[in-house]
Scaffold this active site. Structure first.
Site, PDB file in Angstrom:
ATOM      1  N   LYS A  73      37.354 -17.213  52.033  1.00 39.60           N
ATOM      2  CA  LYS A  73      36.965 -17.586  53.397  1.00 39.60           C
ATOM      3  C   LYS A  73      36.027 -18.782  53.356  1.00 39.60           C
ATOM      4  O   LYS A  73      35.139 -18.850  52.496  1.00 39.60           O
ATOM      5  CB  LYS A  73      36.292 -16.392  54.077  1.00 39.60           C
ATOM      6  CG  LYS A  73      36.004 -16.584  55.557  1.00 39.60           C
ATOM      7  CD  LYS A  73      35.435 -15.317  56.166  1.00 39.60           C
ATOM      8  CE  LYS A  73      35.093 -15.487  57.645  1.00 39.60           C
ATOM      9  NZ  LYS A  73      34.547 -14.251  58.238  1.00 39.60           N
ATOM     10  N   SER A  93      36.657 -12.592  62.349  1.00 34.50           N
ATOM     11  CA  SER A  93      36.758 -14.015  62.067  1.00 34.50           C
ATOM     12  C   SER A  93      37.451 -14.336  60.739  1.00 34.50           C
ATOM     13  O   SER A  93      37.711 -15.499  60.448  1.00 34.50           O
ATOM     14  CB  SER A  93      35.341 -14.608  62.032  1.00 34.50           C
ATOM     15  OG  SER A  93      34.565 -13.999  61.008  1.00 34.50           O
ATOM     16  N   SER A 113      34.538  -8.274  61.129  1.00 36.87           N
ATOM     17  CA  SER A 113      35.322  -9.480  60.852  1.00 36.87           C
ATOM     18  C   SER A 113      36.222  -9.394  59.629  1.00 36.87           C
ATOM     19  O   SER A 113      37.014 -10.307  59.383  1.00 36.87           O
ATOM     20  CB  SER A 113      34.390 -10.694  60.712  1.00 36.87           C
ATOM     21  OG  SER A 113      33.837 -11.039  61.949  1.00 36.87           O
TER      22      SER A 113
END
Length: 456
Positions: free
Chosen positions: A120, A195, A219
């Protein structure tokens, strides 16, 4: 603590739970348990990571072949899916060659040898663009690896690239990225969640075998659910946050996203089994690698012996019908009350039934102030965000010819403004202090329920 049979029928609306589903659950919960021990035979029970590792060590394939296969998948699919914001192809190919050389020489590169990972983009990788999905960090190349990335590299993992996210982790659809929108691989008209939507979509699309995400308020777990993969949020403090770009420091956690696609259907009653063996074993392997205490200066386990979480999971060929015998689970009654979609509640009740069929005990607990948790979380999270993001001032980060208002996205600016307001001199007692009090009250209430808590 009340039993599921006692609380579900009388204190939850049958209209909300689904009358037939509720009646069957209560009936099964009340009748005497008859332990029937059957061995389920399943083929291909090894995790994807172990399958790839075994093939590498047996000489059936090479790290370069595995990498090339995933790079080809990215080339074909990523323009439509939008999982990655950057790729490190040359470095990945070089690392794959090094792994093949070690294997040819009879050396073991580590438990994650040759496994392609997506990271990420709010987790730092040395000399690789790390933007947190924001224009203000578009030219940011950190000179160091985050602790978790260092641990992956030391175990032989290959970093394919950085995955997309909502800017600074603020969002739940991966539509708030400054660079591109990520789509759900199963239905490109839908969002992948967020996210960590880029990481979840990349694993679901088989662009990488595993990925890392970060979780502040769901997330990792939410996009993993949307994309049909396994997302694990570890207990806060288990993994070092060194190298993670902070959103809300007291909530942020790093965790793995792995694939459960190759799990055989070992349980005859439903494909919604809570015991996705392959994906969970992969998650456990990655967690074991990242949780080694060495150099975890901000971890609560820095002085403890690391645990090999995957070694506690039995081989699926030896799995019996009651693997959860002696384990206790709880459903918070207020989370499945009015306002929750009936199909979601049905899934939760079905999962509770499955847990009981596997030998576990499901209780329903009540936390009357539970509804205060979400507003308290948002106040605390945006307050911490307004403080953490103050460092991005276009002097230390960003370019001098632009401003914060130009480089930050709308959602980030909204949360900074809300956090600054909640922390302001005239309102901090009314908002931030009260949210902290709710947090402490909820924590004390849950501990008073006398539940055995399992840290993961």
């Amino acid at each position: 603590m009340s039993s599921a049979a006692a609380l579900l029928p009388c204190q939850l609306s049958a209209q909300v739970l689904g009358r037939d589903n509720l009646r069957g659950f209560a009936k099964n919960r009340l009748k005497p348990r008859q332990v029937q021990r059957h061995v389920f035979w399943c083929s291909g029970g090894l995790s994807v990571i172990r399958k790839v590792g075994d093939r590498l060590r047996q000489g059936d394939t090479t790290a370069q072949e595995i990498l090339s296969m995933h790079l080809e998948k990215i080339l074909v699919t990523d323009q439509a899916i939008g999982s990655f914001v950057s790729q490190q192809i040359d470095a990945a190919l070089l690392e794959a060659k090094q792994i093949d050389k070690k294997l040819s020489a009879g050396l073991d590169p580590g438990p994650l040898a040759g496994i392609p990972f997506g990271i990420k983009d709010n987790i730092c990788v040395s000399n690789v663009p790390s933007t947190a999905g924001s224009r203000i960090l578009e030219t940011h190349y950190p000179p160091f690896d985050s602790h978790v990335v260092s641990a992956l590299k030391a175990s032989g993992a290959i970093i394919l690239g950085k995955t997309n996210l909502d800017e600074f982790g603020m969002g739940s659809t991966t539509e708030n990225s400054a660079f591109r929108v990520t789509r759900n691989p199963w239905d490109r008209r839908r969002v992948p969640g967020g996210s960590s939507g880029g990481s979840a979509a990349a694993v679901a699309q088989h662009q990488c075998i595993a990925a890392l995400g970060s979780d502040t308020g769901g997330s990792i777990r939410q996009p993993a659910s949307f994309c049909g993969v396994v997302g694990l949020k570890p207990t806060f403090g288990l993994l070092s946050r060194h190298g993670l770009m902070s959103y809300a420091s007291s909530f942020d956690c790093i965790g793995p996203v792995t694939s459960s696609v190759e799990v055989p259907f070992c349980f005859p009653w439903t494909s919604f089994s809570p015991y996705h063996r392959s994906g969970m074993k992969d998650a456990a392997i990655v967690l074991s690698v990242m949780s080694k205490p060495a150099q975890q200066i901000d971890s609560t386990v820095q002085m403890a012996l690391s645990s090999l979480y995957h070694e506690h999971l039995p081989d699926i060929e030896r799995l019996r019908t009651w693997p959860l015998l002696g384990r206790r689970f709880a459903i918070v009654k207020e989370t499945i009350g009015p306002g929750v979609d009936i199909s979601v509640v049905d899934r939760i009740v079905t999962a509770a039934r499955d847990i009981e069929k596997l030998g576990g005990v499901v209780d329903v607990i009540s936390c009357p102030s539970f509804h205060l948790g979400l507003p308290a979380y948002y106040i605390l999270a945006v307050s911490e965000a307004s403080s953490n993001l103050a460092r991005y001032d276009n002097i230390r980060f960003g370019t001098a010819d632009s401003s914060r208002s130009e480089d930050f996205g709308d959602e980030v600016k909204r949360r900074i403004l809300m956090g600054s307001y909640a922390l302001s001199a005239g309102h901090s007692d009314s908002y931030y202090k009260r949210a902290q009090e709710v947090f402490t009250t909820e924590q004390q209430h849950l501990h008073s329920l006398n539940m055995t808590l399992y840290n993961v």
